[in-house]
Design a protein around this motif. Structure first.
Motif, mmCIF file in Angstrom:
data_model
loop_
_atom_site.group_PDB
_atom_site.id
_atom_site.type_symbol
_atom_site.label_atom_id
_atom_site.label_comp_id
_atom_site.label_asym_id
_atom_site.label_seq_id
_atom_site.Cartn_x
_atom_site.Cartn_y
_atom_site.Cartn_z
ATOM 1 N N ARG A 1 10.880 2.015 6.577
ATOM 2 C CA ARG A 1 10.490 3.104 5.680
ATOM 3 C C ARG A 1 10.280 2.539 4.281
ATOM 4 N N VAL A 2 9.108 2.777 3.729
ATOM 5 C CA VAL A 2 8.775 2.299 2.389
ATOM 6 C C VAL A 2 8.644 3.510 1.474
ATOM 7 N N GLY A 3 9.459 3.544 0.424
ATOM 8 C CA GLY A 3 9.410 4.660 -0.502
ATOM 9 C C GLY A 3 8.338 4.464 -1.551
ATOM 10 N N LYS A 4 7.847 5.573 -2.096
ATOM 11 C CA LYS A 4 6.897 5.500 -3.192
ATOM 12 C C LYS A 4 7.624 4.924 -4.395
ATOM 13 N N GLY A 5 7.173 3.789 -4.871
ATOM 14 C CA GLY A 5 7.896 3.090 -5.925
ATOM 15 C C GLY A 5 7.791 3.760 -7.280
ATOM 16 N N THR A 6 8.769 3.511 -8.127
ATOM 17 C CA THR A 6 8.787 4.087 -9.475
ATOM 18 C C THR A 6 8.272 3.103 -10.518
ATOM 19 N N ASN A 7 7.842 1.914 -10.064
ATOM 20 C CA ASN A 7 7.379 0.891 -11.005
ATOM 21 C C ASN A 7 6.023 0.320 -10.580
ATOM 22 N N PRO A 8 5.015 1.211 -10.407
ATOM 23 C CA PRO A 8 3.706 0.718 -9.980
ATOM 24 C C PRO A 8 2.984 0.008 -11.128
ATOM 25 N N PRO A 9 1.988 -0.817 -10.826
ATOM 26 C CA PRO A 9 1.463 -1.084 -9.493
ATOM 27 C C PRO A 9 2.273 -2.148 -8.768
ATOM 28 N N TYR A 10 2.334 -2.019 -7.428
ATOM 29 C CA TYR A 10 2.967 -3.023 -6.588
ATOM 30 C C TYR A 10 1.876 -3.974 -6.122
ATOM 31 N N ALA B 1 0.831 -1.212 0.000
ATOM 32 C CA ALA B 1 0.000 0.000 0.000
ATOM 33 C C ALA B 1 0.865 1.261 0.000
ATOM 34 N N PHE B 2 1.932 1.276 0.810
ATOM 35 C CA PHE B 2 2.814 2.442 0.838
ATOM 36 C C PHE B 2 3.589 2.569 -0.479
ATOM 37 N N GLY B 3 3.990 1.450 -1.066
ATOM 38 C CA GLY B 3 4.699 1.495 -2.341
ATOM 39 C C GLY B 3 3.839 2.092 -3.442
ATOM 40 N N ASN B 4 2.527 1.851 -3.375
ATOM 41 C CA ASN B 4 1.604 2.372 -4.379
ATOM 42 C C ASN B 4 1.151 3.801 -4.099
ATOM 43 N N SER B 5 0.842 4.091 -2.829
ATOM 44 C CA SER B 5 0.192 5.363 -2.511
ATOM 45 C C SER B 5 1.163 6.474 -2.132
ATOM 46 N N GLY B 6 2.341 6.141 -1.717
ATOM 47 C CA GLY B 6 3.275 7.178 -1.302
ATOM 48 C C GLY B 6 4.091 6.714 -0.125
ATOM 49 N N ASP B 7 5.113 7.478 0.195
ATOM 50 C CA ASP B 7 6.051 7.096 1.240
ATOM 51 C C ASP B 7 5.354 6.876 2.575
ATOM 52 N N ASP C 1 -8.230 4.126 -8.950
ATOM 53 C CA ASP C 1 -6.886 3.931 -8.394
ATOM 54 C C ASP C 1 -6.026 3.115 -9.353
ATOM 55 N N LEU C 2 -6.619 2.045 -9.874
ATOM 56 C CA LEU C 2 -5.883 1.182 -10.801
ATOM 57 C C LEU C 2 -5.506 1.920 -12.071
ATOM 58 N N ASP C 3 -6.414 2.758 -12.560
ATOM 59 C CA ASP C 3 -6.112 3.531 -13.772
ATOM 60 C C ASP C 3 -4.866 4.378 -13.552
ATOM 61 N N GLU C 4 -4.788 5.039 -12.389
ATOM 62 C CA GLU C 4 -3.628 5.886 -12.091
ATOM 63 C C GLU C 4 -2.358 5.053 -11.971
ATOM 64 N N LEU C 5 -2.472 3.906 -11.304
ATOM 65 C CA LEU C 5 -1.302 3.065 -11.099
ATOM 66 C C LEU C 5 -0.758 2.536 -12.414
ATOM 67 N N TYR C 6 -1.644 2.056 -13.264
ATOM 68 C CA TYR C 6 -1.185 1.492 -14.529
ATOM 69 C C TYR C 6 -0.662 2.538 -15.495
ATOM 70 N N GLN C 7 -1.057 3.779 -15.264
ATOM 71 C CA GLN C 7 -0.500 4.875 -16.073
ATOM 72 C C GLN C 7 0.849 5.317 -15.517
ATOM 73 N N GLY C 8 1.257 4.693 -14.400
ATOM 74 C CA GLY C 8 2.580 4.948 -13.857
ATOM 75 C C GLY C 8 2.709 6.242 -13.093
ATOM 76 N N ARG C 9 1.576 6.871 -12.768
ATOM 77 C CA ARG C 9 1.666 8.157 -12.069
ATOM 78 C C ARG C 9 1.668 7.985 -10.564
ATOM 79 N N GLY C 10 1.381 6.791 -10.092
ATOM 80 C CA GLY C 10 1.245 6.601 -8.657
ATOM 81 C C GLY C 10 -0.054 7.215 -8.196
ATOM 82 N N LEU C 11 -0.227 7.346 -6.898
ATOM 83 C CA LEU C 11 -1.475 7.868 -6.348
ATOM 84 C C LEU C 11 -1.197 9.148 -5.581
ATOM 85 N N VAL C 12 -2.042 10.127 -5.774
ATOM 86 C CA VAL C 12 -1.919 11.388 -5.037
ATOM 87 C C VAL C 12 -3.043 11.450 -4.023
ATOM 88 N N ARG C 13 -2.663 11.590 -2.744
ATOM 89 C CA ARG C 13 -3.709 11.634 -1.715
ATOM 90 C C ARG C 13 -4.306 13.017 -1.671
#
Length: 214
Positions: A170-179, A108-114, A202-214
Motif C-alpha cells: 500500500r502506497v500512501g499519497k505523499g505529503t512531500n511531492p514531487p516524488y 506514481a502512487f506517491g504523486n497521484s494518490g493512494d 501535472d508538474l505545476d500541481e506537484l511543485y505547488q504541493g497540492r498533489g494530483l487530483v484524478r
C-alpha cells in the motif's frame, strides 16, 4: 445499555466515502467500496440524539495502530479487487521483477494518490503467488529506499489467497511531492491504470504541493 449507532468514514485520496455499517451476530462489518482506504474514521453516535459519543481515526498504512484498533482486510476483499482488475489505484505484479519498473509504480502512487500493488497476481488477474514472501518484502523495501526520492509512505502485508501467498504493497499519497524515480529522474504519475511521465500541468500541481487530483 445506551442505544448507539456506528458510522464509518473512509478516505481515498481527496475523496471521502461513508459506507454502510452492518451488524450480524454481534460483529460489525464495513465494506471497502474502492479497495483499501488511506484513512479510516469510526464514530459512535447516540441512536436517538445523533450526538457523537466517541470516535477514532487512523491511517491504514500506520505500522503502530492505536491499542483499541485492529485493521484486518479479509482475503475476500482482495479477491474482489483482483476481479475488478487494474485501475488508477490498483496494480498487479506477478513478481517484483525489474526493480526500476516496480519503483515507477510506487512513485506514481506517491504523486497521484493512494494505491495498492498486489505482488503475486499477473496481468490476467491470475493469482500466481510469491515463493518467499519475507525475502520479497525485504527486497521491496530496499528498492523503494534506493529508487524513490523522497520515500513515500509504504506498508507491506502478507495475504493468502487461493492457498497462495501474495504481498499487498500500500502506497500512501505523499505529503512531500514531487516524488522522483531517483535513477531516472522522473516524477511519474498514475493515469488510466498506467504509470506515465508527467505533463507540464501535472508538474505545476506537484511543485505547488497540492498533489494530483484524478
Amino acid at each position: 445499555e445506551m442505544p448507539v449507532l456506528l458510522k464509518a468514514g473512509l478516505g481515498y485520496g481527496d475523496d471521502y466515502v461513508t459506507p454502510e455499517v452492518r451488524r450480524a451476530d454481534g460483529t460489525y462489518t464495513i465494506a471497502l467500496p474502492r479497495g483499501i482506504p488511506s484513512s479510516f474514521d469510526l464514530f459512535v453516535l447516540h441512536n436517538e440524539t445523533g450526538k457523537v459519543l466517541d470516535w477514532s481515526e487512523f491511517y491504514t498504512g500506520w505500522r503502530d495502530l492505536p491499542k483499541n484498533v485492529e485493521f484486518d482486510v479479509p482475503a475476500k476483499q482482495f479477491e474482489r479487487m483482483i476481479d475488478e482488475g487494474e485501475s488508477n489505484t490498483v496494480e498487479f505484479k506477478a513478481q517484483v521483477g525489474d526493480q526500476g519498473e516496480f519503483a515507477e509504480t510506487v512513485v506514481a502512487f506517491g504523486n497521484s494518490g493512494d494505491g495498492t500493488i498486489l505482488v503475486g497476481v499477473d496481468d490476467r488477474a491470475t493469482v500466481v503467488g510469491v515463493t518467499s514472501p519475507d525475502k520479497e518484502e525485504e527486497r521491496i523495501r530496499n528498492l523503494i529506499e534506493v529508487h524513490c526520492e523522497p520515500t513515500p509512505p509504504v506498508d507491506v502485508d502478507h495475504v493468502t489467497i487461493q492457498g497462495k501467498d501474495i504481498l499487498v504493497v500500500r502506497v500512501g499519497k505523499g505529503t512531500n511531492p514531487p516524488y522522483l524515480h531517483r535513477t531516472r529522474g522522473v516524477a511519474y504519475v498514475r493515469r488510466g491504470g498506467t504509470d506515465r511521465a508527467p505533463k507540464r500541468s501535472d508538474l505545476d500541481e506537484l511543485y505547488q504541493g497540492r498533489g494530483l487530483v484524478r
